[in-house]
Each structure stands twice: as structure tokens, then as C-alpha cells.
Scaffold this motif. Structure first.
Motif, short mmCIF file in Angstrom:
data_model
loop_
_atom_site.label_atom_id
_atom_site.label_comp_id
_atom_site.label_asym_id
_atom_site.label_seq_id
_atom_site.Cartn_x
_atom_site.Cartn_y
_atom_site.Cartn_z
N ASP A 159 0.83 -1.21 0.00
CA ASP A 159 0.00 0.00 0.00
C ASP A 159 0.87 1.26 0.00
O ASP A 159 0.55 2.25 -0.67
N ARG A 160 1.95 1.22 0.76
CA ARG A 160 2.84 2.38 0.84
C ARG A 160 3.47 2.67 -0.53
O ARG A 160 3.48 3.82 -0.99
N ILE A 161 3.96 1.63 -1.18
CA ILE A 161 4.64 1.81 -2.47
C ILE A 161 3.66 2.35 -3.52
O ILE A 161 3.97 3.29 -4.25
N TYR A 162 2.47 1.75 -3.58
CA TYR A 162 1.54 2.15 -4.64
C TYR A 162 0.81 3.45 -4.32
O TYR A 162 -0.04 3.90 -5.12
N SER A 163 1.15 4.07 -3.18
CA SER A 163 0.65 5.41 -2.90
C SER A 163 1.63 6.48 -3.36
O SER A 163 1.31 7.67 -3.33
N PHE A 164 2.84 6.06 -3.80
CA PHE A 164 3.84 7.03 -4.26
C PHE A 164 3.34 7.75 -5.51
O PHE A 164 2.66 7.16 -6.36
N GLN A 165 3.71 9.02 -5.65
CA GLN A 165 3.32 9.79 -6.83
C GLN A 165 4.23 9.44 -8.01
O GLN A 165 5.40 9.14 -7.85
N ASN A 166 3.65 9.50 -9.20
CA ASN A 166 4.38 9.31 -10.46
C ASN A 166 5.25 8.06 -10.44
O ASN A 166 6.42 8.08 -10.82
N LEU A 167 4.67 6.97 -10.01
CA LEU A 167 5.39 5.71 -9.88
C LEU A 167 5.66 5.12 -11.27
O LEU A 167 4.78 5.13 -12.14
N PRO A 168 6.86 4.58 -11.52
CA PRO A 168 7.10 3.89 -12.80
C PRO A 168 6.35 2.56 -12.82
O PRO A 168 5.90 2.08 -11.77
N PRO A 182 15.35 3.25 -18.08
CA PRO A 182 14.82 4.60 -18.33
C PRO A 182 14.07 4.72 -19.64
O PRO A 182 13.10 5.50 -19.72
N SER A 183 14.47 3.99 -20.68
CA SER A 183 13.85 4.15 -22.00
C SER A 183 12.37 3.79 -21.98
O SER A 183 11.57 4.36 -22.72
N THR A 184 11.98 2.84 -21.13
CA THR A 184 10.57 2.45 -21.02
C THR A 184 9.97 2.88 -19.68
O THR A 184 8.78 2.67 -19.45
N ASP A 185 10.80 3.46 -18.82
CA ASP A 185 10.40 3.88 -17.48
C ASP A 185 9.75 2.72 -16.74
O ASP A 185 8.64 2.84 -16.19
N ILE A 210 14.31 4.00 -6.38
CA ILE A 210 15.15 5.19 -6.19
C ILE A 210 15.89 5.52 -7.48
O ILE A 210 16.01 6.69 -7.87
N HIS A 211 16.39 4.49 -8.18
CA HIS A 211 16.96 4.75 -9.51
C HIS A 211 15.95 5.48 -10.39
O HIS A 211 16.28 6.47 -11.04
N ALA A 212 14.72 4.99 -10.40
CA ALA A 212 13.69 5.56 -11.26
C ALA A 212 13.38 7.01 -10.91
O ALA A 212 12.95 7.79 -11.77
N SER A 213 13.61 7.40 -9.67
CA SER A 213 13.34 8.79 -9.27
C SER A 213 14.23 9.77 -10.03
O SER A 213 13.91 10.96 -10.12
#
Length: 300
Positions: A159-168, A182-185, A210-213
Motif C-alpha cells: 500500500d505504501r509503495i503504490y501510494s507514491f506519486q508518479n510511480l514507474p 529509463p527508456s521504457t520507465d 530510487i533509480h527511477a526517481s
């Protein structure tokens, strides 16, 4: 922006473990395709030697590749495939021989004569693992005898993870690798059943998030967006930011202590590339906190 007191405690604890535990062996937290394997060129079939043996083995281990075969970008095209966009290769060192003639004085006769010389000089090219390519068939390395695990997801962390904004997008396509593309995010992590503990699954997922951020549409972090080679200063920085940020998320989720030694072992390996400077962890903590705050929607 200064690091919060809570995350400073996490950072200080990691530094303490790194400095007092000695050589920490890092162990991959999921089932994998065997032990560290020296790479070989896919076209020639020749196994790499010297420094090339080390770089292919260690990078293959860290990345979790299920192949020991490597090709250059050009060789991938020749084989009818291509390197996936956004994949980072590693340098392979080889020697060329420069042949030249030079007029030199013969110390015995005192006369001049032409001497043929062969001068070796180092060059390098970039190679990619077949797991980083599309359109090239290969036989994966054999799996270990380690069985799959039967874990239930931890609902509170999900629940915590899927509440993050702009999640890849989070996928489980490659069961032997964890990476952010990164190319497909997209973030790929092995399935929950591949991990020895459910906590290890979420720690790995946090690392890749964190990489994706750092994606250009999020924080546009140069250590991620610039194409740095394996083992370079910036590459090492990005790995440390990702693992430290993962530790902050682990702490928030209540699973930090369960994976402290693994995180410290992983970060110590990258600190060696930064001349074993543990103080850099404190500096990188700002970048890690910024990533965590971004997902939480916190504006400093």
C-alpha cells in the motif's frame, strides 16, 4: 536541503557497520543462475582474460545476468539483434600493435640503421551482455537447485509503495535480474517467490524505485540520466544513492534492521570505487532523501 534526523540515524548506522564489520560479503537476495562467471565473446567463443575477466564476472554478478556471453553494439547488429535502448555496457581493454621503422645509431658500429619496432598500445571497446539485447537467442545459465519460496505480500508495504506519486511501471519479466530501464520507465524485479525473504523483495524494489526517481521527467538526476560506464565515479554515486534511498524507504516500512548487513556490504563495494570514502554516504544522503521525498509528495 539537509537530511532529516531520522534518516541521519540510518546513515550513521550504515557507516558504523561498514567501518566496524570488516570485509562484508554481499549475497544476492534472490535465486540466481549460479556463481560469478567469467564472460566470453559470443562471436569468437573466447573467454576474456585479465581485467576483462574481472569486469565481466563482477558486472554480470551485480546485474544478475543469466548469460556469460558479451557482444559489441556492432556485433549485436551483425547477429540480427540490437542492444536495448538505455542499456549501459562495460569497457573491454585490448591491445593493438603499432609497427613503425626508426633510424637508430648502432652503438657497436657507430653507423645508423633502420630498426623495425612493434609498439603495443591499449584500446577499449564497449560490450553488452546478451541479456541486454533483443533478437539474439542464447541458452541461459543453468539455475541453481534452490527452490522457489512461498511468501505472502506484505500488505502495508504494498500500500505504501503504490501510494507514491508518479510511480514507474513495476514488472517481473526477468526472474534473474533487478533493474530500472529509463527508456521504457519500467522497474523490473524478480517475482516475490524468487526471494529468500519477503523483506528482501521490498528492499530490492525500493532500490530500483530510487533509480527511477532520477528519470528526466522526475528529478532529472545526472548520475542516472548521463550514460556513465560501469565502475565510473558517477556510476558508483548513483548506486550509493539508490541503496541509501532504499534504506530510508526500508526504515519507513520497518524492515531496515533485517537487511542492514546486506545493504552495508553492497555499499562498501561501491565505496571502494570512490577510494573507500565512507563520508561520501553522508553527502549522498541529501540526494537519497530528495528521491524519497519526491515519491511521498513532500516539498522541502
Amino acid at each position: 536541503m539537509s537530511i532529516s534526523k531520522a534518516y541521519q540515524v540510518v546513515t550513521d548506522r550504515i557507516i558504523e557497520v561498514i567501518e566496524t564489520t570488516g570485509e562484508l560479503p554481499w549475497r544476492r537476495p534472490w535465486r540466481k543462475s549460479g556463481t560469478m562467471v567469467i564472460g566470453q565473446n559470443h562471436l569468437s567463443g573466447k573467454q576474456y582474460r585479465g581485467i576483462n575477466a574481472f569486469t565481466t564476472a563482477i558486472f554480470g554478478e551485480i546485474a544478475g545476468f543469466d548469460s556469460d556471453r558479451w557482444v559489441s553494439y556492432k556485433q549485436a547488429k551483425e547477429l540480427g539483434g540490437q542492444v536495448r535502448k538505455g542499456e549501459k555496457g562495460i569497457p573491454i581493454v585490448f591491445f593493438k600493435i603499432l609497427e613503425k621503422s626508426k633510424e637508430m645509431t648502432n652503438v657497436k658500429t657507430g653507423g645508423n640503421e633502420q630498426v623495425d619496432m612493434k609498439i603495443p598500445f591499449a584500446r577499449y571497446s564497449t560490450v553488452f551482455n546478451l541479456a541486454q539485447c533483443e533478437g539474439i537467442d542464447y541458452e541461459p545459465l543453468p539455475l541453481t537447485d534452490e527452490p522457489e519460496y512461498d511468501h505472502d505480500p506484505i500488505a502495508e508495504i504494498e500500500d505504501r509503495i503504490y501510494s507514491f506519486q508518479n510511480l514507474p511501471e513495476i514488472v517481473h519479466v526477468a526472474d534473474t535480474r533487478a533493474f530500472y530501464r529509463p527508456s521504457t520507465d519500467t522497474v523490473n524485479v524478480p517475482a516475490l517467490s524468487e526471494f529468500r525473504t519477503p523483506e528482501a523483495y521490498y528492499c530490492t524494489l525500493h532500490h530500483e524505485l530510487i533509480h527511477a526517481s532520477g528519470h528526466k521527467e522526475r528529478l532529472n538526476r545526472r548520475s542516472l540520466t548521463d550514460n556513465h560506464g560501469f565502475g565510473s565515479h558517477e556510476y558508483s554515486k548513483e548506486e550509493l544513492v539508490a541503496e541509501l534511498g532504499a534504506c530510508f524507504l526500508n526504515s519507513d516500512a520497518g524492515i531496515f534492521d533485517a537487511n542492514l548487513l546486506e545493504s552495508a556490504a553492497y555499499m562498501k563495494g561501491w565505496l571502494k570505487a570512490l577510494k573507500e570514502n565512507p563520508a561520501w554516504l553522508v553527502q549522498s544522503a541529501n540526494a537519497a532523501q530528495k528521491a524519497v521525498d519526491y515519491y511521498k509528495g513532500i516539498t522541502p
